[in-house]
Enzyme design. Sequence first.
Site, mmCIF file in Angstrom:
data_model
loop_
_atom_site.group_PDB
_atom_site.id
_atom_site.type_symbol
_atom_site.label_atom_id
_atom_site.label_comp_id
_atom_site.label_asym_id
_atom_site.label_seq_id
_atom_site.Cartn_x
_atom_site.Cartn_y
_atom_site.Cartn_z
ATOM 1 N N ASP A 78 -29.907 22.497 81.740
ATOM 2 C CA ASP A 78 -29.426 23.497 82.687
ATOM 3 C C ASP A 78 -30.470 23.654 83.782
ATOM 4 O O ASP A 78 -31.656 23.892 83.492
ATOM 5 C CB ASP A 78 -29.209 24.842 81.997
ATOM 6 C CG ASP A 78 -28.030 24.832 81.038
ATOM 7 O OD1 ASP A 78 -27.168 23.946 81.177
ATOM 8 O OD2 ASP A 78 -27.978 25.711 80.157
ATOM 9 N N ASP B 29 -15.824 26.375 79.485
ATOM 10 C CA ASP B 29 -16.619 27.441 78.876
ATOM 11 C C ASP B 29 -15.665 28.358 78.121
ATOM 12 O O ASP B 29 -14.895 29.103 78.728
ATOM 13 C CB ASP B 29 -17.387 28.223 79.945
ATOM 14 C CG ASP B 29 -18.402 27.354 80.666
ATOM 15 O OD1 ASP B 29 -18.858 26.361 80.077
ATOM 16 O OD2 ASP B 29 -18.731 27.662 81.834
#
EC number: 4.3.2.10
Length: 258
Positions: free
Chosen positions: A11, A130
Amino acid sequence: MLAKRIIPCLDVRDGQVVKGVQFRNHEIIGDIVPLAKRYAEEGADELVFYDITASSDGRVVDKSWVSRVAEVIDIPFCVAGGIKSLEDAAKILSFGADKISINSPALADPTLITRLADRFGVQCIVVGIDTWYDAETGKYHVNQYTGDESRTRVTQWETLDWVEEVQKRGAGEIVLNMMNQDGVRNGYDLDQLKKVREVCHVPLIASGGAGTMEHFLEAFRDADVDGALAASVFHKQIINISELKAYLASQGVEIRIC
């Protein structure tokens, strides 16, 4: 049988690798390029980079580090972050990425999936999902703009419906980011993975929850995923990739040994 894949996830925020828990409270892990190089040398099958605030900030992924990563690794890598057009995707691929992944932009404009697949081929179009389990309703819901917790929103899509929709539109691979499990290292959500596997006919990558080598084995053996993505166990050197692969091979998993 195709070999199962081990995929470290990096990330990226403000030019550095970060990691949160359930997509919140991110801490800085380190610099992008050295980490990418380390994982490639340890035997990762591919890497995934998420510029986590690109979509919520209304910008595209910072391309400056993409070409630097391409110079130092010899394994495939996928890049995600605010890709909203064919031009955005073309630039990232031209800098050396092998795949692009779209998530929030696909929810905003599902036709983007088809346009990207038609232009570049389904083999390099990944859709990230997600997904959040609502214990009160017993349902899985798709979230959007999860890179910034102040802007995260629950969409109208239930996860299984969205999985089917993105496949119809040309997704060549799906990464299922299970938000409830993210960063807590208690194992992948096998129940959810099994349900998604039943309706997912493209490669499926499990993401969120890996804490032990056994968790990877369970995802491959019990949910039949094609790849397992993890971050904190690799960043914090809790699990070594080459040792993980040796363990999986000893358990009968088809895996590329370093």
